[in-house]
Design a protein around this motif. Structure first.
Motif, PDB file in Angstrom:
ATOM      1  N   VAL A  13       2.066  14.449   0.922  1.00  0.00           N
ATOM      2  CA  VAL A  13       2.948  13.289   0.681  1.00  0.00           C
ATOM      3  C   VAL A  13       2.092  12.029   0.538  1.00  0.00           C
ATOM      4  CG1 VAL A  13       4.986  12.030   1.471  1.00  0.00           C
ATOM      5  CG2 VAL A  13       4.740  14.456   2.026  1.00  0.00           C
ATOM      6  N   GLY A  14       1.584  11.828  -0.678  1.00  0.00           N
ATOM      7  CA  GLY A  14       0.792  10.642  -0.975  1.00  0.00           C
ATOM      8  C   GLY A  14       1.457   9.842  -2.079  1.00  0.00           C
TER       9      GLY A  14
ATOM     10  N   LEU B  98       1.791  10.305  -5.434  1.00  0.00           N
ATOM     11  CA  LEU B  98       2.693  10.971  -6.379  1.00  0.00           C
ATOM     12  C   LEU B  98       4.000  11.366  -5.693  1.00  0.00           C
ATOM     13  CD1 LEU B  98       3.304  12.079  -9.186  1.00  0.00           C
ATOM     14  CD2 LEU B  98       2.436  14.283  -8.397  1.00  0.00           C
ATOM     15  N   SER B  99       3.896  11.994  -4.525  1.00  0.00           N
ATOM     16  CA  SER B  99       5.123  12.441  -3.857  1.00  0.00           C
ATOM     17  C   SER B  99       6.049  11.267  -3.559  1.00  0.00           C
ATOM     18  CB  SER B  99       4.788  13.205  -2.570  1.00  0.00           C
ATOM     19  OG  SER B  99       4.261  14.473  -2.907  1.00  0.00           O
TER      20      SER B  99
ATOM     21  N   SER C 131       5.880  17.705   4.523  1.00  0.00           N
ATOM     22  CA  SER C 131       4.777  18.097   5.408  1.00  0.00           C
ATOM     23  C   SER C 131       4.308  16.840   6.127  1.00  0.00           C
ATOM     24  CB  SER C 131       3.622  18.686   4.581  1.00  0.00           C
ATOM     25  OG  SER C 131       3.107  17.708   3.690  1.00  0.00           O
ATOM     26  N   PRO C 132       3.751  16.991   7.338  1.00  0.00           N
ATOM     27  CA  PRO C 132       3.224  15.803   8.011  1.00  0.00           C
ATOM     28  C   PRO C 132       1.977  15.283   7.268  1.00  0.00           C
ATOM     29  CG  PRO C 132       2.871  17.784   9.340  1.00  0.00           C
ATOM     30  CD  PRO C 132       3.578  18.220   8.109  1.00  0.00           C
TER      31      PRO C 132
ATOM     32  N   ARG D  24      -4.442  16.574  -3.170  1.00  0.00           N
ATOM     33  CA  ARG D  24      -5.483  16.371  -4.188  1.00  0.00           C
ATOM     34  C   ARG D  24      -5.990  17.720  -4.679  1.00  0.00           C
ATOM     35  NH1 ARG D  24      -8.591  11.529  -1.300  1.00  0.00           N
ATOM     36  NH2 ARG D  24      -7.014   9.936  -1.676  1.00  0.00           N
TER      37      ARG D  24
ATOM     38  N   ASP E 279      -8.106  19.956  -2.575  1.00  0.00           N
ATOM     39  CA  ASP E 279      -7.484  20.416  -1.320  1.00  0.00           C
ATOM     40  C   ASP E 279      -6.449  21.520  -1.550  1.00  0.00           C
ATOM     41  OD1 ASP E 279      -8.885  18.522   0.149  1.00  0.00           O
ATOM     42  OD2 ASP E 279      -7.328  16.992  -0.103  1.00  0.00           O
TER      43      ASP E 279
ATOM     44  N   CYS F   2      -0.724  19.660  -9.034  1.00  0.00           N
ATOM     45  CA  CYS F   2      -2.150  19.366  -8.856  1.00  0.00           C
ATOM     46  C   CYS F   2      -2.905  19.499 -10.178  1.00  0.00           C
ATOM     47  CB  CYS F   2      -2.729  20.284  -7.789  1.00  0.00           C
ATOM     48  SG  CYS F   2      -1.859  20.129  -6.215  1.00  0.00           S
ATOM     49  N   ALA F   3      -3.419  18.396 -10.667  1.00  0.00           N
ATOM     50  CA  ALA F   3      -4.039  18.353 -11.994  1.00  0.00           C
ATOM     51  C   ALA F   3      -5.264  19.256 -12.060  1.00  0.00           C
ATOM     52  CB  ALA F   3      -4.421  16.914 -12.330  1.00  0.00           C
TER      53      ALA F   3
HETATM   54  N1  LIG Z   1      -0.979   9.995  -8.466  1.00  0.00           N
HETATM   55  C1  LIG Z   1      -0.397  10.354  -9.600  1.00  0.00           C
HETATM   56  O1  LIG Z   1       0.172   9.518 -10.327  1.00  0.00           O
HETATM   57  C2  LIG Z   1      -0.373  11.808 -10.023  1.00  0.00           C
HETATM   58  C3  LIG Z   1       0.249  12.178 -11.228  1.00  0.00           C
HETATM   59  C4  LIG Z   1       0.298  13.545 -11.590  1.00  0.00           C
HETATM   60  C5  LIG Z   1      -0.282  14.494 -10.757  1.00  0.00           C
HETATM   61  N2  LIG Z   1      -0.893  14.094  -9.612  1.00  0.00           N
HETATM   62  C6  LIG Z   1      -1.467  15.121  -8.732  1.00  0.00           C
HETATM   63  O2  LIG Z   1      -0.820  15.018  -7.479  1.00  0.00           O
HETATM   64  C7  LIG Z   1      -1.719  15.358  -6.441  1.00  0.00           C
HETATM   65  C8  LIG Z   1      -1.639  14.272  -5.378  1.00  0.00           C
HETATM   66  O3  LIG Z   1      -2.100  13.051  -5.940  1.00  0.00           O
HETATM   67  P1  LIG Z   1      -1.867  11.700  -5.142  1.00  0.00           P
HETATM   68  O4  LIG Z   1      -2.332  10.612  -6.026  1.00  0.00           O
HETATM   69  O5  LIG Z   1      -0.496  11.670  -4.594  1.00  0.00           O
HETATM   70  O6  LIG Z   1      -2.914  11.909  -3.923  1.00  0.00           O
HETATM   71  P2  LIG Z   1      -2.884  11.240  -2.486  1.00  0.00           P
HETATM   72  O7  LIG Z   1      -2.216   9.919  -2.532  1.00  0.00           O
HETATM   73  O8  LIG Z   1      -4.276  11.331  -1.956  1.00  0.00           O
HETATM   74  O9  LIG Z   1      -1.923  12.214  -1.646  1.00  0.00           O
HETATM   75  C9  LIG Z   1      -2.300  13.477  -1.244  1.00  0.00           C
HETATM   76  C10 LIG Z   1      -1.742  13.678   0.153  1.00  0.00           C
HETATM   77  O10 LIG Z   1      -1.927  15.036   0.509  1.00  0.00           O
HETATM   78  C11 LIG Z   1      -2.187  15.056   1.902  1.00  0.00           C
HETATM   79  N3  LIG Z   1      -2.795  16.333   2.248  1.00  0.00           N
HETATM   80  C12 LIG Z   1      -4.018  16.816   1.914  1.00  0.00           C
HETATM   81  N4  LIG Z   1      -4.182  18.055   2.388  1.00  0.00           N
HETATM   82  C13 LIG Z   1      -3.042  18.365   3.050  1.00  0.00           C
HETATM   83  C14 LIG Z   1      -2.604  19.499   3.763  1.00  0.00           C
HETATM   84  N5  LIG Z   1      -3.369  20.603   3.901  1.00  0.00           N
HETATM   85  N6  LIG Z   1      -1.369  19.476   4.307  1.00  0.00           N
HETATM   86  C15 LIG Z   1      -0.561  18.395   4.199  1.00  0.00           C
HETATM   87  N7  LIG Z   1      -0.937  17.288   3.530  1.00  0.00           N
HETATM   88  C16 LIG Z   1      -2.157  17.268   2.964  1.00  0.00           C
HETATM   89  C17 LIG Z   1      -3.077  13.885   2.123  1.00  0.00           C
HETATM   90  O11 LIG Z   1      -3.044  13.538   3.483  1.00  0.00           O
HETATM   91  P3  LIG Z   1      -4.221  12.662   4.148  1.00  0.00           P
HETATM   92  O12 LIG Z   1      -3.991  11.265   3.637  1.00  0.00           O
HETATM   93  O13 LIG Z   1      -3.961  12.818   5.600  1.00  0.00           O
HETATM   94  O14 LIG Z   1      -5.516  13.257   3.662  1.00  0.00           O
HETATM   95  C18 LIG Z   1      -2.427  12.840   1.223  1.00  0.00           C
HETATM   96  O15 LIG Z   1      -1.442  12.115   1.924  1.00  0.00           O
HETATM   97  C19 LIG Z   1      -3.095  15.529  -7.072  1.00  0.00           C
HETATM   98  O16 LIG Z   1      -3.392  16.897  -7.161  1.00  0.00           O
HETATM   99  C20 LIG Z   1      -2.956  14.941  -8.466  1.00  0.00           C
HETATM  100  O17 LIG Z   1      -3.711  15.645  -9.415  1.00  0.00           O
HETATM  101  C21 LIG Z   1      -0.952  12.780  -9.212  1.00  0.00           C
END
Ligand SMILES: NC(=O)c1ccc[n+]([C@@H]2O[C@H](COP(=O)([O-])OP(=O)(O)OC[C@H]3O[C@@H](n4cnc5c(N)ncnc54)[C@H](OP(=O)(O)O)[C@@H]3O)[C@@H](O)[C@H]2O)c1
Length: 253
Positions: free
Chosen positions: A7-8, A10-11, A31-32, A66, A69, A89-90
């Motif tokens: 939950v970052g 994108l979520s 998820s936490p 990410r 991960d 996940c890209a």
């Molecule tokens: N951002 C976009 O606009 C976008 C668009 C399309 C696709 N995507 C895809 O979406 C994915 C996430 O991108 P994002 O930008 O949202 O990344 P992000 O902001 O870094 O969010 C990822 C989240 O996942 C959590 N995490 C990592 N491992 C985990 C686990 N084992 N269990 C539970 N939580 C976990 C992280 O927690 P912690 O902070 O505690 O590490 C973080 O909060 C990537 O694969 C990316 O390719 C993103």
């Protein structure tokens, strides 16, 4: 129950899109970690104790950690055959995700899901995910994972377009246009171009031919862009993104 594993950024946008589309927050489980506690408190989503608890309780699970991960995040969880994992996940191939008997699909939404405007590429096109994906915006099914990978490049273009909007709005404001008007007008102009091209079947060469008046302002700007090699650089940027995605495909080892 719809689960979110990761939950970052994108979520947060996808969850806002679901709430906006009328999905009940109590049917969504997070998820936490990341922004989960904050978003659960604000919108009333459920909060899983851990990822195993999430997988036990959710039939559809959106995976949005990410890319590096992702394989570790899904492996060893109690997946069941009636579950569907929807990976955002890209560059992470389905083969890198060990989800036991659960089924997998890939999606590539963008943060415009927050306003219900994310074109969301998916592969395969599974009916049971449709209601969720349609809350994000128009769904664009692809016919193979290789084709999906190519489509993923366009999600990077989404950010480049925002940068072009910013640059053009900054230029307009520097010339004296009200900054808020400049921002709105330029953003809507980019949307207008996309809406027309998406909505009409004519070949794009023909549409541009009809648009570009000989000796006019559009032609003048295009000449300057061509002299600067913008088209070549744009293609090079697409090539670089594809190469990066293909590199991510090897992350399993
Ligand atoms: N951002 C976009 O606009 C976008 C668009 C399309 C696709 N995507 C895809 O979406 C994915 C996430 O991108 P994002 O930008 O949202 O990344 P992000 O902001 O870094 O969010 C990822 C989240 O996942 C959590 N995490 C990592 N491992 C985990 C686990 N084992 N269990 C539970 N939580 C976990 C992280 O927690 P912690 O902070 O505690 O590490 C973080 O909060 C990537 O694969 C990316 O390719 C993103």
């Amino acid at each position: 129950m719809l689960g979110f594993l990761g939950v970052g950024h994108l979520s947060a946008a996808l969850l806002a899109g679901l709430v906006r589309a009328g999905h009940a927050p109590e049917r969504i489980l997070l998820s936490p970690r990341g922004r989960a506690a904050e978003l659960a408190a604000r919108h009333g989503f459920g909060l899983a104790r851990d990822n195993a608890d999430l997988v036990k309780r959710a039939r559809l699970v959106v995976l949005a950690v990410r890319p590096a991960d992702a394989p570790g995040a899904v492996s060893g969880l109690p997946w069941q055959a009636d579950q569907l994992v929807i990976s955002a996940c890209a560059g992470v191939p389905m083969a890198a995700l060990e989800v036991g008997p659960a089924r997998l699909m890939r999606i590539m939404p963008v943060t415009a899901a927050e306003v219900g405007a994310s074109p969301t590429a998916c592969f395969p096109d599974l009916e049971e995910a449709r209601e969720v994906l349609e809350a994000f915006g128009p769904v664009v099914p692809l016919t193979s994972e290789a084709e999906f990978q190519l489509a993923t490049v366009t999600s990077a273009v989404y950010g480049w377009v925002q940068d072009l909007v910013r640059q053009t709005a900054d230029w307009s404001a520097a010339q004296g246009l009200d900054p808020a008007v400049a921002r709105r007008l330029n953003a809507l102009m980019f949307s207008a171009a996309g809406a027309l091209v998406a909505g009409k079947p004519q070949p794009m060469d023909q549409m541009l031919h009809e648009l570009v008046t000989p000796g006019g302002i559009t032609e003048r700007g295009l000449q300057v862009l061509a002299q600067g090699g913008v088209a070549d650089q744009w293609r090079a940027a697409c090539d670089a993104v594809l190469a990066k995605l293909e590199g991510a495909g090897t992350l399993r080892g």
